[in-house]
Write a protein that holds these residues in place. Structure first.
Motif, short mmCIF file in Angstrom:
data_model
loop_
_atom_site.label_atom_id
_atom_site.label_comp_id
_atom_site.label_asym_id
_atom_site.label_seq_id
_atom_site.Cartn_x
_atom_site.Cartn_y
_atom_site.Cartn_z
N MET A 1 28.03 32.74 28.67
CA MET A 1 29.07 33.01 29.65
C MET A 1 29.70 34.31 29.33
SD MET A 1 30.81 32.22 32.30
CE MET A 1 30.48 30.66 32.91
N GLN A 2 30.07 34.48 28.21
CA GLN A 2 30.84 35.62 27.57
C GLN A 2 30.01 37.02 28.27
OE1 GLN A 2 32.17 35.59 23.62
NE2 GLN A 2 33.47 33.93 24.11
N ASN A 3 28.70 37.04 27.85
CA ASN A 3 27.80 37.86 28.51
C ASN A 3 27.91 38.42 29.77
OD1 ASN A 3 25.85 40.08 27.90
ND2 ASN A 3 24.57 38.71 29.10
N GLU A 4 27.86 37.37 30.63
CA GLU A 4 27.80 37.31 32.18
C GLU A 4 29.19 37.86 32.41
OE1 GLU A 4 25.13 37.05 34.26
OE2 GLU A 4 24.07 36.96 32.43
N LEU A 5 30.30 37.43 31.91
CA LEU A 5 31.70 37.87 32.18
C LEU A 5 31.77 39.23 32.00
CD1 LEU A 5 33.77 34.85 30.92
CD2 LEU A 5 33.04 35.49 33.40
N GLN A 6 30.83 40.03 31.40
CA GLN A 6 30.84 41.50 31.21
C GLN A 6 30.65 42.14 32.65
OE1 GLN A 6 32.34 42.71 28.43
NE2 GLN A 6 32.54 40.83 27.89
N TRP A 7 29.87 41.39 33.50
CA TRP A 7 29.36 41.99 34.62
C TRP A 7 29.78 41.23 36.02
CZ3 TRP A 7 26.38 46.11 33.36
CH2 TRP A 7 25.93 46.14 31.97
N HIS A 8 30.14 40.08 35.91
CA HIS A 8 30.58 39.34 36.95
C HIS A 8 31.93 38.53 36.66
CE1 HIS A 8 26.90 40.25 38.88
NE2 HIS A 8 26.41 39.73 37.82
N ASP A 9 32.78 38.16 37.76
CA ASP A 9 33.85 37.35 37.39
C ASP A 9 33.25 35.93 37.31
OD1 ASP A 9 33.60 36.72 40.05
OD2 ASP A 9 35.34 37.44 40.71
N GLU A 10 34.23 34.98 36.86
CA GLU A 10 33.62 33.65 36.44
C GLU A 10 33.33 32.92 37.41
OE1 GLU A 10 34.53 29.58 34.10
OE2 GLU A 10 35.99 31.41 33.90
N PRO A 11 33.68 33.07 38.97
CA PRO A 11 33.19 32.26 40.17
C PRO A 11 32.01 32.84 40.43
CG PRO A 11 35.70 32.70 40.42
CD PRO A 11 35.28 33.49 39.17
N GLN A 12 31.75 34.13 40.28
CA GLN A 12 30.35 34.76 40.70
C GLN A 12 29.53 34.20 39.77
OE1 GLN A 12 29.75 36.54 43.36
NE2 GLN A 12 27.51 35.92 42.98
N VAL A 13 29.45 34.05 38.48
CA VAL A 13 28.61 33.85 37.36
C VAL A 13 28.28 32.21 37.84
CG1 VAL A 13 28.39 32.89 35.04
CG2 VAL A 13 29.73 34.94 35.68
N HIS A 14 29.22 31.55 38.30
CA HIS A 14 28.87 30.01 38.70
C HIS A 14 28.11 30.19 40.03
CE1 HIS A 14 31.02 27.79 35.74
NE2 HIS A 14 32.08 28.43 35.74
N VAL A 15 28.33 30.97 40.74
CA VAL A 15 27.39 31.03 42.07
C VAL A 15 26.01 31.17 41.68
CG1 VAL A 15 27.05 32.22 44.24
CG2 VAL A 15 29.25 31.45 43.68
#
Length: 83
Positions: A1-15
């Motif tokens: 999750m921390q890696n993905e949060l470098q690129w997108h906000d948390e709602p977008q990661v979940h989408v």
């Protein structure tokens, strides 16, 4: 999750994760409904549809959600899970 949060906000990661999950489920569902040979030079026979019919006791529904609900209703007996 921390890696993905470098690129997108948390709602977008979940989408994005939901889209990946849906694509994977669609692929599994398609495999559980498709007979014949896998596409490639090795001519490997497909087994998922036959196994799904055997475990469900009938053909797999054309609707992915119905199929998924039927799978969820199956016994959670350890031997059945191994099958």
């Amino acid at each position: 999750m921390q890696n993905e949060l470098q690129w997108h906000d948390e709602p977008q990661v979940h989408v994005n994760l939901a889209e990946i999950k849906d694509a994977m489920l669609d692929c599994i569902h398609r495999g559980c409904r498709t007979n014949g040979t896998l596409p490639a030079a090795l001519h490997v026979q497909r087994r998922a549809a036959r196994m799904a019919r055997s475990l469900l006791g009938h053909d797999v529904s054309e609707c992915c959600n119905i199929w998924l609900n039927e799978v969820k209703l199956q016994s959670r007996d350890f031997q059945r899970i191994l099958n």
